[in-house]
Design an enzyme around this catalytic site. Structure first.
Site, mmCIF file in Angstrom:
data_model
loop_
_atom_site.group_PDB
_atom_site.id
_atom_site.type_symbol
_atom_site.label_atom_id
_atom_site.label_comp_id
_atom_site.label_asym_id
_atom_site.label_seq_id
_atom_site.Cartn_x
_atom_site.Cartn_y
_atom_site.Cartn_z
ATOM 1 N N LYS A 22 13.366 0.862 3.571
ATOM 2 C CA LYS A 22 12.796 0.073 2.429
ATOM 3 C C LYS A 22 12.552 0.942 1.403
ATOM 4 O O LYS A 22 12.770 0.415 0.325
ATOM 5 C CB LYS A 22 11.419 -0.366 3.173
ATOM 6 C CG LYS A 22 10.513 -1.055 2.491
ATOM 7 C CD LYS A 22 9.093 -1.118 2.688
ATOM 8 C CE LYS A 22 8.019 -1.494 1.787
ATOM 9 N NZ LYS A 22 7.687 -0.199 1.137
ATOM 10 N N ASN A 23 11.960 2.009 1.452
ATOM 11 C CA ASN A 23 11.547 2.742 0.367
ATOM 12 C C ASN A 23 12.758 3.365 -0.550
ATOM 13 O O ASN A 23 12.489 3.707 -1.714
ATOM 14 C CB ASN A 23 10.711 3.931 0.616
ATOM 15 C CG ASN A 23 9.171 3.108 0.961
ATOM 16 O OD1 ASN A 23 8.849 2.018 0.859
ATOM 17 N ND2 ASN A 23 8.498 4.126 1.412
ATOM 18 N N ARG A 93 4.925 -3.155 -5.010
ATOM 19 C CA ARG A 93 4.534 -1.930 -5.768
ATOM 20 C C ARG A 93 5.722 -1.499 -6.529
ATOM 21 O O ARG A 93 5.755 -0.994 -7.531
ATOM 22 C CB ARG A 93 4.043 -0.814 -4.694
ATOM 23 C CG ARG A 93 3.747 0.435 -5.061
ATOM 24 C CD ARG A 93 2.398 0.425 -5.737
ATOM 25 N NE ARG A 93 2.205 1.408 -6.695
ATOM 26 C CZ ARG A 93 1.183 1.418 -7.663
ATOM 27 N NH1 ARG A 93 0.682 0.486 -7.845
ATOM 28 N NH2 ARG A 93 0.922 2.409 -8.406
ATOM 29 N N CYS A 117 0.739 -2.850 -1.427
ATOM 30 C CA CYS A 117 -0.515 -2.340 -0.507
ATOM 31 C C CYS A 117 -1.532 -1.588 -1.198
ATOM 32 O O CYS A 117 -1.339 -0.891 -2.193
ATOM 33 C CB CYS A 117 0.085 -1.593 0.598
ATOM 34 S SG CYS A 117 1.099 -2.175 1.771
ATOM 35 N N ARG A 122 -3.778 3.578 -7.399
ATOM 36 C CA ARG A 122 -2.677 4.021 -7.309
ATOM 37 C C ARG A 122 -2.066 4.286 -8.822
ATOM 38 O O ARG A 122 -1.374 3.240 -9.327
ATOM 39 C CB ARG A 122 -1.614 2.919 -6.639
ATOM 40 C CG ARG A 122 -2.051 2.812 -4.939
ATOM 41 C CD ARG A 122 -1.039 1.926 -4.286
ATOM 42 N NE ARG A 122 -0.034 2.761 -4.068
ATOM 43 C CZ ARG A 122 1.068 2.123 -3.070
ATOM 44 N NH1 ARG A 122 0.877 1.035 -2.477
ATOM 45 N NH2 ARG A 122 2.124 2.774 -2.885
ATOM 46 N N ASP A 307 2.795 7.316 5.796
ATOM 47 C CA ASP A 307 3.171 5.887 5.921
ATOM 48 C C ASP A 307 3.136 5.848 7.482
ATOM 49 O O ASP A 307 3.396 4.924 7.980
ATOM 50 C CB ASP A 307 4.405 5.611 5.499
ATOM 51 C CG ASP A 307 4.267 5.160 3.706
ATOM 52 O OD1 ASP A 307 3.262 5.320 3.299
ATOM 53 O OD2 ASP A 307 5.263 5.041 3.268
ATOM 54 N N ARG A 399 6.467 -7.336 4.988
ATOM 55 C CA ARG A 399 7.194 -6.648 3.799
ATOM 56 C C ARG A 399 7.991 -5.321 4.341
ATOM 57 O O ARG A 399 8.779 -5.110 3.334
ATOM 58 C CB ARG A 399 5.940 -5.985 2.844
ATOM 59 C CG ARG A 399 5.242 -7.151 2.055
ATOM 60 C CD ARG A 399 4.152 -6.578 1.395
ATOM 61 N NE ARG A 399 4.897 -5.335 0.571
ATOM 62 C CZ ARG A 399 4.370 -4.149 0.433
ATOM 63 N NH1 ARG A 399 2.889 -4.100 0.453
ATOM 64 N NH2 ARG A 399 5.014 -3.089 -0.445
#
Ligand code: UD1
Length: 428
Positions: A22-23, A93, A117, A122, A307, A399
């Site tokens: 995902k990231n 995000r 999230c 942040r 995470d 997500r």
């Protein structure tokens, strides 16, 4: 609205295949903006954050076409807008990566303050510091919830990050890749997805060296071309299934992983009594005896990933003693502990530290997902607990975890997604 209903207490056994990271994907997709030709991206995870990224690209004017379930073709040549609207940015995000890529390509970008999230403040000051160092102008004040960056010509510079930030490292790479001259980024983050984004940019013709170390050198190039690229496997999805194997005293063969990316997770699970075996691009996790207590401190890569903190904490809640969990990355990532307490966990939170007194068993309860990884922790707790757990707000979980229910059911979990009528729905 949906919730997950889990009948816990089953030992999970079998094979599971991990999807694309995902990231990495949420950065690679905005990076396509920088290309002068179409790109084909493979191993795309089937998660809602990716669909939001596609919607943003379409809103900018790009052509987005799914070739199959995991491959997308994106043609950025038709992009005609440099504005990412609030309705799209608030859902994710990583929408902030469009700031770097639009600025790097067109010299102008306007992106609504990102959502995602909520685990504390942040800030994106390091992203903006980087853009400014490259010669962009960024207004000191946020206006109407939008961040705007503009530049007539970005020029390479030396940038030292005050904090190790994944987002700032990637965003500065995106902005600098076509800048005139050389950018040296120091105190850079070293996560696997940073290397993946750099590899993708290099596949398009960029000149980036040092990704994966704390000094990244970017020699600006005038053009980037289309390419075909495959996203790396998801480190955190793999880690989550490793934790699931251990929490259910199960036996899972987790396929399509890069074991090197899992080292910090494997080391902790081994310390907790699990057997972790690396086999090429697979990892097998089994747990026979009691879960041993230990301490966990999250750190930027190669440390233990923040995470994975909520997921590993579920194991500690079920361990044979006292464990201290410290999250050095995020200030407010323990809200899920209240939910675990509803299931019988014994834990105290004080700022960035949580202390777990292991209990022999959790019991099912109605709980909620506070964020993506907290939601994954609730699933693990529900799978390990005796009785029925119902998890609300599962949109957070979706997500970041593709086909989660299907993958879990295939290894013996009794979990289903239940639609719940909205309290505001009109009666017939
Ligand atoms: C990314 C990940 C997220 C993960 C986090 C840390 C994505 C889409 N998200 O988030 O899942 O939890 O890395 O591994 O990849 N900070 C500043 N100023 C900044 C930026 C960050 O002070 O400009 C601070 C943050 O408050 C935090 C720390 O730096 O304490 C790390 O944040 P960062 O690495 O930037 O996280 P994200 O990129 O938002």
């Amino acid at each position: 609205m949906s919730r997950y209903r889990i009948e816990g207490g089953r030992r999970l056994v079998g094979e599971v295949t991990i999807g694309g990271a995902k990231n990495a994907a949420v950065a690679v997709i905005p990076a396509v903006v920088l290309s002068d030709g179409p790109c084909r991206i493979e191993n795309i995870p089937n998660i809602s954050d990716i669909f939001v990224s596609f919607d943003i690209l379409k809103a900018l004017g790009a052509q987005v076409r799914m070739i199959n379930k995991t491959t997308v073709e994106i043609d950025p040549r038709t992009i005609c807008s440099h504005v990412v609207p609030h309705e799209l940015a608030r859902n994710m995000r990583a929408s902030y990566y469009f700031l770097g890529s639009l600025l790097g390509k067109f010299g102008t970008a306007k992106v609504s303050l990102p959502g995602g999230c909520n685990f504390g403040v942040r800030p994106i000051d390091q992203h903006l510091k980087g853009f400014t160092a490259l010669g962009a102008s960024v207004p000191a004040m946020i206006e109407n919830g939008m961040i705007e960056a503009t530049a007539t010509q970005l020029i390479g510079n030396s940038i030292y990050l005050d904090v190790v930030s994944v987002g700032a490292t990637i965003n500065i790479m995106l902005a600098a890749v076509k800048a005139r001259g050389i950018t040296i980024l120091e105190n850079a983050a070293k996560e696997p997805h940073i290397v993946d984004v750099a590899n993708f940019l290099n596949a398009m013709g960029a000149d980036i060296r040092g990704a994966g170390t704390d000094v990244i050198k970017i020699c600006g190039v005038p053009h980037l071309h289309g390419t075909t690229y495959s996203i790396i496997p998801d480190q955190i999805e793999a880690g989550t299934f490793m934790a699931i194997a251990a929490a259910t005293h199960g036996d899972l063969l987790i396929k399509n992983v890069i074991p090197k990316h899992l080292e910090s997770i494997s080391a902790k699970l081994t310390e907790m009594g699990a057997q972790v075996e690396e086999i090429d691009d697979m990892v097998r996790v089994t747990m026979d005896g009691p879960i041993k207590h230990c301490n966990v401190k999250t750190m930027p890569h190669p440390g233990f990933p923040t995470d994975m903190q909520p997921q590993i904490a579920v194991l500690l809640a079920l361990s044979d003693g006292t464990s201290i969990v410290t999250d050095t990355v995020w200030e407010n990532r323990f809200r899920y502990v209240d939910e675990l307490r509803r299931m019988g966990a014994q834990a105290q939170v004080n700022g960035k530290v949580a202390v777990f007194e292991g209990v022999p068993m959790l019991t099912g309860a109605p709980v909620k997902a506070y964020d993506l990884r907290a939601g994954a922790a609730m699933v693990i707790a529900g799978l390990a607990a005796q009785g029925i757990t119902e998890i609300d707000d599962v949109h957070y979980i979706e997500r970041g975890y593709e086909y989660f229910i299907e993958k879990l059911r295939a290894v013996g979990a009794e979990i289903r997604r239940v639609e719940i009528p909205s309290p505001f729905a009109r009666r017939a």
